[in-house]
Design a protein around this motif. Structure first.
Motif, PDB file in Angstrom:
ATOM      1  N   THR A  13      34.357  45.568  27.939  1.00 28.19           N
ATOM      2  CA  THR A  13      35.964  45.201  28.019  1.00 28.19           C
ATOM      3  C   THR A  13      36.828  46.437  28.245  1.00 28.19           C
ATOM      4  OG1 THR A  13      35.530  43.792  26.534  1.00 28.19           O
ATOM      5  CG2 THR A  13      37.559  44.486  26.807  1.00 28.19           C
ATOM      6  N   LYS A  40      27.689  34.935  24.567  1.00 28.60           N
ATOM      7  CA  LYS A  40      28.887  35.164  23.999  1.00 28.60           C
ATOM      8  C   LYS A  40      29.907  36.338  24.839  1.00 28.60           C
ATOM      9  CE  LYS A  40      31.851  35.967  19.787  1.00 28.60           C
ATOM     10  NZ  LYS A  40      31.982  36.061  18.568  1.00 28.60           N
ATOM     11  N   MET A  43      30.602  34.847  28.433  1.00 26.07           N
ATOM     12  CA  MET A  43      31.816  33.850  28.331  1.00 26.07           C
ATOM     13  C   MET A  43      33.057  34.762  28.113  1.00 26.07           C
ATOM     14  SD  MET A  43      30.338  31.084  28.878  1.00 26.07           S
ATOM     15  CE  MET A  43      29.065  31.774  29.778  1.00 26.07           C
ATOM     16  N   SER A  44      33.069  35.710  27.380  1.00 21.09           N
ATOM     17  CA  SER A  44      34.176  36.452  27.193  1.00 21.09           C
ATOM     18  C   SER A  44      34.727  37.177  28.399  1.00 21.09           C
ATOM     19  CB  SER A  44      33.924  37.501  26.147  1.00 21.09           C
ATOM     20  OG  SER A  44      35.027  38.490  25.911  1.00 21.09           O
ATOM     21  N   GLN A  46      33.866  36.246  31.386  1.00 24.73           N
ATOM     22  CA  GLN A  46      34.231  35.257  32.482  1.00 24.73           C
ATOM     23  C   GLN A  46      35.643  35.031  32.042  1.00 24.73           C
ATOM     24  OE1 GLN A  46      32.733  31.217  31.954  1.00 24.73           O
ATOM     25  NE2 GLN A  46      32.162  31.246  34.111  1.00 24.73           N
ATOM     26  N   LYS A  47      36.160  34.824  31.011  1.00 20.08           N
ATOM     27  CA  LYS A  47      37.649  34.257  30.551  1.00 20.08           C
ATOM     28  C   LYS A  47      38.398  35.552  30.812  1.00 20.08           C
ATOM     29  CE  LYS A  47      40.554  33.391  26.477  1.00 20.08           C
ATOM     30  NZ  LYS A  47      41.548  33.949  27.201  1.00 20.08           N
ATOM     31  N   ASN A  48      38.124  36.633  30.396  1.00 18.55           N
ATOM     32  CA  ASN A  48      38.908  37.822  30.802  1.00 18.55           C
ATOM     33  C   ASN A  48      39.256  37.902  32.532  1.00 18.55           C
ATOM     34  OD1 ASN A  48      39.374  38.923  28.295  1.00 18.55           O
ATOM     35  ND2 ASN A  48      37.405  40.082  28.514  1.00 18.55           N
ATOM     36  N   LYS A  50      38.990  35.509  34.428  1.00 16.23           N
ATOM     37  CA  LYS A  50      39.713  34.111  34.813  1.00 16.23           C
ATOM     38  C   LYS A  50      41.226  34.330  34.414  1.00 16.23           C
ATOM     39  CE  LYS A  50      40.214  29.260  34.261  1.00 16.23           C
ATOM     40  NZ  LYS A  50      39.704  28.170  33.626  1.00 16.23           N
ATOM     41  N   ASP A  51      41.608  35.232  33.525  1.00 17.49           N
ATOM     42  CA  ASP A  51      43.092  35.788  33.200  1.00 17.49           C
ATOM     43  C   ASP A  51      43.462  36.396  34.301  1.00 17.49           C
ATOM     44  OD1 ASP A  51      42.639  33.996  30.830  1.00 17.49           O
ATOM     45  OD2 ASP A  51      42.570  36.240  29.529  1.00 17.49           O
ATOM     46  N   ASN A  53      42.675  35.656  37.511  1.00 19.02           N
ATOM     47  CA  ASN A  53      42.751  34.867  38.646  1.00 19.02           C
ATOM     48  C   ASN A  53      41.411  35.388  39.419  1.00 19.02           C
ATOM     49  OD1 ASN A  53      44.962  33.257  38.175  1.00 19.02           O
ATOM     50  ND2 ASN A  53      46.179  35.005  38.918  1.00 19.02           N
ATOM     51  N   ILE A  55      37.218  34.373  39.755  1.00 23.65           N
ATOM     52  CA  ILE A  55      36.383  33.360  39.046  1.00 23.65           C
ATOM     53  C   ILE A  55      35.006  33.603  39.302  1.00 23.65           C
ATOM     54  CG2 ILE A  55      35.791  30.883  39.694  1.00 23.65           C
ATOM     55  CD1 ILE A  55      38.736  31.351  38.825  1.00 23.65           C
TER      56      ILE A  55
END
Length: 115
Positions: A13, A40, A43-44, A46-48, A50-51, A53, A55
């Protein structure tokens, strides 16, 4: 044990957000998948992305003792740069992706083996 699990996620991160500083000349996103990552963590990540834009799709993942041992993924930055890669994950593996948004980038995009 909690410290060990948290370190890869914190490092990743910090690395992503540290490198994604659009206030300086260095505009780079780089991710290296490692054998310490958990579902986990992925997935975190991937979400960060995606936020922003971006993919990231996990086509296939395998885990050994809840740690990443194989990954098959695709990444799409939405700006014409996209790709896929798959690999067994070992201590010496450096698989992932890098997108350098700088105009003078030698390599604006790399996916797969990062060595």
């Amino acid at each position: 044990m909690k410290k060990t699990t948290l370190f890869p996620l914190l490092f990743l991160t910090v690395f992503i957000f540290g490198m994604l500083s659009f206030t300086s000349n260095k505009k780079v996103i780089a991710v290296v998948f490692n054998k310490e990552m958990t579902r986990k963590d992925l997935m975190s990540l991937q979400k960060n992305l995606k936020d922003k834009n971006i993919i990231l799709v996990f086509n296939k993942m395998k885990f050994t003792k809840n740690r990443l041992s194989y990954i098959d993924f695709s990444i799409d930055f939405g700006d014409g740069f996209s790709g896929t890669s798959k690999s067994v994950i070992t201590k010496n593996t450096e698989i992932g992706f890098m997108r350098d948004y700088n105009d003078d980038a030698e390599q604006p995009f790399v996916v797969g083996n990062l060595k």
